[in-house]
Scaffold this active site. Structure first.
Site, PDB file in Angstrom:
ATOM      1  N   ASN A  10      -7.711 -12.571  16.204  1.00 15.72           N
ATOM      2  CA  ASN A  10      -8.446 -13.770  15.789  1.00 15.72           C
ATOM      3  C   ASN A  10      -7.992 -14.095  14.372  1.00 15.72           C
ATOM      4  O   ASN A  10      -8.430 -13.449  13.430  1.00 15.72           O
ATOM      5  CB  ASN A  10      -9.959 -13.509  15.849  1.00 15.72           C
ATOM      6  CG  ASN A  10     -10.760 -14.708  15.332  1.00 15.72           C
ATOM      7  OD1 ASN A  10     -10.206 -15.781  15.107  1.00 15.72           O
ATOM      8  ND2 ASN A  10     -12.060 -14.519  15.138  1.00 15.72           N
ATOM      9  N   LYS A  12      -8.586 -16.648  12.603  1.00 16.03           N
ATOM     10  CA  LYS A  12      -9.552 -17.447  11.829  1.00 16.03           C
ATOM     11  C   LYS A  12      -8.810 -18.609  11.152  1.00 16.03           C
ATOM     12  O   LYS A  12      -7.832 -19.099  11.712  1.00 16.03           O
ATOM     13  CB  LYS A  12     -10.318 -16.552  10.863  1.00 16.03           C
ATOM     14  CG  LYS A  12     -10.910 -15.329  11.596  1.00 16.03           C
ATOM     15  CD  LYS A  12     -11.876 -14.544  10.793  1.00 16.03           C
ATOM     16  CE  LYS A  12     -12.414 -13.384  11.631  1.00 16.03           C
ATOM     17  NZ  LYS A  12     -13.406 -12.593  10.945  1.00 16.03           N
ATOM     18  N   HIS A  95     -18.830 -16.625  18.038  1.00 15.09           N
ATOM     19  CA  HIS A  95     -18.445 -15.809  16.878  1.00 15.09           C
ATOM     20  C   HIS A  95     -19.491 -15.988  15.776  1.00 15.09           C
ATOM     21  O   HIS A  95     -19.996 -17.102  15.560  1.00 15.09           O
ATOM     22  CB  HIS A  95     -17.056 -16.209  16.378  1.00 15.09           C
ATOM     23  CG  HIS A  95     -16.499 -15.205  15.418  1.00 15.09           C
ATOM     24  ND1 HIS A  95     -16.924 -15.125  14.117  1.00 15.09           N
ATOM     25  CD2 HIS A  95     -15.603 -14.197  15.592  1.00 15.09           C
ATOM     26  CE1 HIS A  95     -16.287 -14.123  13.517  1.00 15.09           C
ATOM     27  NE2 HIS A  95     -15.478 -13.539  14.400  1.00 15.09           N
ATOM     28  N   GLU A  97     -19.247 -16.253  12.701  1.00 19.35           N
ATOM     29  CA  GLU A  97     -18.920 -17.245  11.671  1.00 19.35           C
ATOM     30  C   GLU A  97     -19.258 -18.656  12.154  1.00 19.35           C
ATOM     31  O   GLU A  97     -19.655 -19.512  11.348  1.00 19.35           O
ATOM     32  CB  GLU A  97     -17.440 -17.104  11.269  1.00 19.35           C
ATOM     33  CG  GLU A  97     -17.241 -15.851  10.415  1.00 19.35           C
ATOM     34  CD  GLU A  97     -15.878 -15.196  10.515  1.00 19.35           C
ATOM     35  OE1 GLU A  97     -14.933 -15.831  11.009  1.00 19.35           O
ATOM     36  OE2 GLU A  97     -15.762 -14.022  10.098  1.00 19.35           O
ATOM     37  N   GLU A 165     -19.546  -7.519  17.783  1.00 22.50           N
ATOM     38  CA  GLU A 165     -19.044  -7.672  16.418  1.00 22.50           C
ATOM     39  C   GLU A 165     -20.228  -7.652  15.452  1.00 22.50           C
ATOM     40  O   GLU A 165     -20.822  -8.706  15.157  1.00 22.50           O
ATOM     41  CB  GLU A 165     -18.298  -9.001  16.269  1.00 22.50           C
ATOM     42  CG  GLU A 165     -17.019  -9.076  17.061  1.00 22.50           C
ATOM     43  CD  GLU A 165     -15.976  -9.924  16.341  1.00 22.50           C
ATOM     44  OE1 GLU A 165     -14.851  -9.457  16.215  1.00 22.50           O
ATOM     45  OE2 GLU A 165     -16.310 -11.032  15.896  1.00 22.50           O
ATOM     46  N   GLY A 171     -14.798  -8.142   8.174  1.00 22.15           N
ATOM     47  CA  GLY A 171     -14.121  -8.443   6.917  1.00 22.15           C
ATOM     48  C   GLY A 171     -14.563  -7.600   5.743  1.00 22.15           C
ATOM     49  O   GLY A 171     -14.248  -7.915   4.595  1.00 22.15           O
ATOM     50  N   SER A 211     -13.513  -5.032  11.180  1.00 19.82           N
ATOM     51  CA  SER A 211     -12.691  -4.127  10.364  1.00 19.82           C
ATOM     52  C   SER A 211     -11.879  -3.136  11.188  1.00 19.82           C
ATOM     53  O   SER A 211     -11.650  -2.003  10.761  1.00 19.82           O
ATOM     54  CB  SER A 211     -13.557  -3.403   9.323  1.00 19.82           C
ATOM     55  OG  SER A 211     -14.124  -4.332   8.421  1.00 19.82           O
ATOM     56  N   GLY A 233      -8.632  -9.644  10.188  1.00 22.44           N
ATOM     57  CA  GLY A 233      -7.662  -9.487   9.092  1.00 22.44           C
ATOM     58  C   GLY A 233      -6.379  -8.778   9.488  1.00 22.44           C
ATOM     59  O   GLY A 233      -5.270  -9.241   9.162  1.00 22.44           O
TER      60      GLY A 233
HETATM   61  P1  13P Z   1     -12.061  -8.388  10.689  1.00 21.91           P
HETATM   62  O1  13P Z   1     -11.160  -7.598  11.610  1.00 21.91           O
HETATM   63  O2  13P Z   1     -11.311  -9.103   9.605  1.00 21.91           O
HETATM   64  O3  13P Z   1     -13.207  -7.569  10.192  1.00 21.91           O
HETATM   65  O4  13P Z   1     -12.693  -9.578  11.565  1.00 21.91           O
HETATM   66  C1  13P Z   1     -13.307  -9.250  12.769  1.00 21.91           C
HETATM   67  C2  13P Z   1     -13.602 -10.496  13.498  1.00 21.91           C
HETATM   68  O5  13P Z   1     -14.470 -11.251  13.130  1.00 21.91           O
HETATM   69  C3  13P Z   1     -12.786 -10.799  14.681  1.00 21.91           C
HETATM   70  O6  13P Z   1     -13.317 -11.840  15.417  1.00 21.91           O
END
Ligand code: 13P
Length: 252
Positions: A10, A12, A95, A97, A165, A171, A211, A233
């Site tokens: 992902n 983002k 998600h 976010e 998640e 993150g 993470s 990430g």
């Molecule tokens: P990270 O791997 O950056 O923590 O993000 C996880 C995420 O939100 C994947 O959808």
């Protein structure tokens, strides 16, 4: 019970078109080693046609979100049919976010999942609790609400995967422990069984996200109820994402 293994990137809101193209080129040599792992790249909508043309054929294309509407006067939205037309196979809904920043409610997440299903896309539903909710002891009830409000509006074939998640792990570099992730994955599978029966639950892939990196991935993939990862990430680097996908392949 055999379930598919899913390694999902992902990205983002990251990367230029040139970077997306380079990612696809750099990932190409890794792809043949990933047979048996469904490898998916979820990218910004603008990057999808380019990625469709440049990713190796064995790597599937995914969208990070989809409109809750079919078409029409919805400025800024991208419909499920448009995604399918661009070569997208997978889509993420729910998600954290999108829930936090775009105000996606459980009801809207259900509508998004419905539109995705109508267009023939495979949907990954994300659920996860915030740190406050975990501290308040409401993790299970939050996850149940997020999951059941969508499950109860879909047919069993309309959901392709679930992703746990935890918001506090996204993150932050502070992944959930494999024990926590496994316990939640089992709990979610139990809820699916209650609504759709044991057989469907036993076949539904459950991913962990938050993470995940090339160092900790194998620990999650060793958990009996975890069938893959949703990677933020670390997925921006094709080499790191390749290591994670290979760790998933190694569990076979
Ligand atoms: P990270 O791997 O950056 O923590 O993000 C996880 C995420 O939100 C994947 O959808």
């Amino acid at each position: 019970m055999q379930r598919i293994s899913l390694a999902v990137a992902n990205w983002k809101m990251n990367g230029t078109l040139a970077e997306a193209k380079r990612w696809a080129e750099d990932f190409a040599p890794v792809a043949p080693a990933l047979e048996g792992v469904e490898t998916v790249v979820c990218a910004p909508a603008l990057h999808l046609p380019l990625l469709h043309a440049s990713l190796p054929e064995s790597v599937r294309l995914g969208a990070e979100d989809v409109s809750a509407y079919t078409n029409g006067a919805h400025t800024g939205d991208v419909s499920a049919a448009m995604l399918a037309d661009a070569g997208v196979d997978w889509v993420i809904v729910g998600h954290s976010e999108r829930r936090a920043e775009a105000g996606d409610t459980d009801e809207r997440v259900l509508e998004k999942a419905r539109r995705a299903s109508e267009a023939g896309l495979s949907t990954i539903l994300c659920v996860g609790e915030t740190l406050e909710e975990r501290r308040a002891g409401s993790t299970e009830s939050v996850l149940e609400r997020q999951l059941v409000s969508v499950l109860s509006g879909l047919k069993p074939g309309e959901l392709a995967a679930l992703a746990y998640e935890p918001v506090w792990a996204i993150g932050t570099g502070e992944a959930a422990s494999p024990e926590t992730a496994q316990a939640v994955a089992r709990h979610l599978r139990g809820l699916v069984a209650r609504h759709w029966g044991e057989e469907r639950a036993a076949r539904l892939p459950v991913l962990y996200g938050g993470s995940v990196n090339e160092k900790n991935a194998a620990q999650f993939f060793a958990c009996p109820d975890i069938d893959g990862a949703l990677v933020g990430g670390a997925s921006l680097d094709p080499e790191r994402f390749g290591h994670i996908a290979k760790a998933l392949k190694a569990r076979h």
